[in-house]
Write a protein that holds these residues in place. Structure first.
Motif, PDB file in Angstrom:
ATOM      1  N   PRO A  11      39.164  36.139  45.159  1.00  0.00           N
ATOM      2  CA  PRO A  11      40.289  36.838  45.790  1.00  0.00           C
ATOM      3  C   PRO A  11      41.507  35.944  46.010  1.00  0.00           C
ATOM      4  CG  PRO A  11      38.234  37.437  46.861  1.00  0.00           C
ATOM      5  CD  PRO A  11      37.922  36.302  45.945  1.00  0.00           C
ATOM      6  N   VAL A  12      41.272  34.679  46.300  1.00  0.00           N
ATOM      7  CA  VAL A  12      42.389  33.752  46.505  1.00  0.00           C
ATOM      8  C   VAL A  12      43.134  33.514  45.198  1.00  0.00           C
ATOM      9  CG1 VAL A  12      43.022  31.450  47.316  1.00  0.00           C
ATOM     10  CG2 VAL A  12      41.113  32.659  48.384  1.00  0.00           C
ATOM     11  N   PHE A  13      42.367  33.297  44.120  1.00  0.00           N
ATOM     12  CA  PHE A  13      43.006  33.101  42.816  1.00  0.00           C
ATOM     13  C   PHE A  13      43.711  34.381  42.359  1.00  0.00           C
ATOM     14  CE2 PHE A  13      39.939  29.527  42.387  1.00  0.00           C
ATOM     15  CZ  PHE A  13      40.856  28.535  42.095  1.00  0.00           C
ATOM     16  N   ALA A  14      43.147  35.527  42.701  1.00  0.00           N
ATOM     17  CA  ALA A  14      43.754  36.800  42.292  1.00  0.00           C
ATOM     18  C   ALA A  14      45.077  37.051  42.998  1.00  0.00           C
ATOM     19  CB  ALA A  14      42.784  37.951  42.560  1.00  0.00           C
ATOM     20  N   GLU A  15      45.312  36.373  44.119  1.00  0.00           N
ATOM     21  CA  GLU A  15      46.615  36.461  44.760  1.00  0.00           C
ATOM     22  C   GLU A  15      47.658  35.639  44.006  1.00  0.00           C
ATOM     23  OE1 GLU A  15      46.219  35.274  48.800  1.00  0.00           O
ATOM     24  OE2 GLU A  15      44.976  37.001  49.375  1.00  0.00           O
ATOM     25  N   ALA A  16      47.192  34.607  43.290  1.00  0.00           N
ATOM     26  CA  ALA A  16      48.108  33.757  42.525  1.00  0.00           C
ATOM     27  C   ALA A  16      48.453  34.378  41.182  1.00  0.00           C
ATOM     28  CB  ALA A  16      47.490  32.378  42.321  1.00  0.00           C
ATOM     29  N   ALA A  17      47.501  35.099  40.581  1.00  0.00           N
ATOM     30  CA  ALA A  17      47.732  35.733  39.279  1.00  0.00           C
ATOM     31  C   ALA A  17      46.654  36.777  39.051  1.00  0.00           C
ATOM     32  CB  ALA A  17      47.696  34.698  38.155  1.00  0.00           C
ATOM     33  N   PRO A  18      46.931  37.816  38.294  1.00  0.00           N
ATOM     34  CA  PRO A  18      45.883  38.779  37.951  1.00  0.00           C
ATOM     35  C   PRO A  18      44.748  38.083  37.201  1.00  0.00           C
ATOM     36  CG  PRO A  18      48.058  39.602  37.345  1.00  0.00           C
ATOM     37  CD  PRO A  18      48.235  38.164  37.698  1.00  0.00           C
ATOM     38  N   LEU A  19      43.518  38.448  37.536  1.00  0.00           N
ATOM     39  CA  LEU A  19      42.348  37.826  36.932  1.00  0.00           C
ATOM     40  C   LEU A  19      41.648  38.782  35.981  1.00  0.00           C
ATOM     41  CD1 LEU A  19      40.523  36.051  39.925  1.00  0.00           C
ATOM     42  CD2 LEU A  19      42.280  35.111  38.396  1.00  0.00           C
ATOM     43  N   ASP A  20      41.166  38.240  34.867  1.00  0.00           N
ATOM     44  CA  ASP A  20      40.241  38.938  33.991  1.00  0.00           C
ATOM     45  C   ASP A  20      38.948  38.132  33.965  1.00  0.00           C
ATOM     46  OD1 ASP A  20      42.008  40.957  33.394  1.00  0.00           O
ATOM     47  OD2 ASP A  20      42.751  40.021  31.559  1.00  0.00           O
ATOM     48  N   VAL A  21      37.885  38.716  34.496  1.00  0.00           N
ATOM     49  CA  VAL A  21      36.609  38.023  34.631  1.00  0.00           C
ATOM     50  C   VAL A  21      35.666  38.519  33.539  1.00  0.00           C
ATOM     51  CG1 VAL A  21      34.672  37.506  36.148  1.00  0.00           C
ATOM     52  CG2 VAL A  21      36.966  37.794  37.109  1.00  0.00           C
ATOM     53  N   PHE A  22      35.169  37.582  32.719  1.00  0.00           N
ATOM     54  CA  PHE A  22      34.278  37.897  31.604  1.00  0.00           C
ATOM     55  C   PHE A  22      32.874  37.395  31.927  1.00  0.00           C
ATOM     56  CE2 PHE A  22      38.526  37.248  29.956  1.00  0.00           C
ATOM     57  CZ  PHE A  22      38.714  38.325  29.114  1.00  0.00           C
TER      58      PHE A  22
END
Length: 310
Positions: free
Chosen positions: A171-182
């Protein structure tokens, strides 16, 4: 040389079977954990042959590469003899670290091979002879385009593994940029500004390379091959400074830190500046090719196999 090994770790095995030998992999009708046979989603050469578990006794085997504690019992039951034995430890120890004793620590006739120097340092290996053969990666080529201003993460079972894989940090990283988790079993992940994908291995690299930056939030793992693959692709990387990562990602290949603010700022910078991302990604690829290239990996294994079989 005819080498017996079980299909346990697809990415590592894909590199290992590129060598000049015949690789015998057990197969069972259900293709379960002790008989997966040849890979279905990785490209393996014809030198990898499937042999039914019950027919291993008829095979001429020069050396066995073990990867799980119970495989020694399988060797005794299925071969009825013990050729030279090598045990590859893919993982960091769990439990009472750093006092965790390795399953083959008391067996001096088995060469224990670690995939990182950190692993050898942290496991209690007892009397077992040890070696380190660092990872090698089949080069997927310079494929980074960074056309999507999103960050890529690769992790299997993020919900079950939790803090080990840094799932709580997403969630912290997703505030910095949209995440795509594979990865496998990512569909249970519920993080704002995040999408999940479960792709076949053959499609994964192309998908990763379209993302601007690779994020490696894993706290406790040996050394994620996905990190090395991202570097080979030419992706800039942002990673926790844990286990072997500080060795794998030198200056100029990405940002490595245990400060969350430093890491999230780096993600923002890479996403906002594609030229900067490209330049750092080129450094990451050069570093990965120099240290984790396939030829070095195979040469190291060739020397060790000759030592244990002479």
């Amino acid at each position: 040389m005819r080498i017996l090994l079980w299909h346990v770790h697809g990415s590592w095995t894909t590199a290992f079977v590129q060598g000049p030998h015949t690789y015998v992999v057990p197969v069972t009708p259900d293709r379960g954990p002790d008989g997966r046979g040849r890979a279905q989603t990785w490209d393996w050469p014809d030198s990898v042959i499937e042999v039914p578990l019950e027919r291993l006794r008829d095979e001429d085997i020069d050396v066995v590469v073990l990867q799980r504690p119970h495989e020694l019992a399988l060797v005794d039951a299925c071969l009825g003899r013990r050729p030279p034995l090598v045990y590859v430890e893919h993982n960091t120890p769990h439990g009472d670290v750093p006092d965790t004793r390795h399953p083959v620590a008391d067996q001096p006739d088995i060469t224990l091979v670690h995939v990182t120097h950190f692993n050898r340092l942290m496991w209690d290996c007892g009397r077992a002879p040890t070696a380190v053969i660092e990872h090698g990666v089949v080069d997927p080529g310079q494929r980074w385009t960074g056309e999507l201003d999103r960050a890529a993460v690769v992790v299997n079972e993020p919900v079950r593994r939790g803090r080990t894989t840094g799932t709580d940090l997403l969630p912290v990283f997703a505030e910095a940029a949209p995440l795509d988790v594979f990865g496998m079993a990512t569909d249970r992940l519920r993080v704002p500004n995040t999408r999940t994908f479960d792709l076949a291995q053959r499609d994964l690299h192309a998908a990763m390379a379209r993302r601007r930056v690779y994020v490696h939030p894993i706290r406790w793992t040996s050394l994620g091959l996905s990190l090395l693959e991202a570097m080979h692709l030419g992706m800039p990387v942002v990673a926790l400074a844990t286990t072997e990562v500080t060795e794998a990602v030198p200056p100029g290949a990405g940002v490595v830190s245990n400060r969350i603010d430093v890491l999230t700022d780096a993600v923002r910078d890479f996403v906002a500046d594609p030229l900067h991302a490209r330049l750092i990604g080129e450094g990451a690829r050069a570093a990965a090719l120099a240290r984790y290239g396939l030829s070095r990996f195979l040469d190291d294994w060739e020397r060790l196999l000759k030592e244990v079989t002479r």
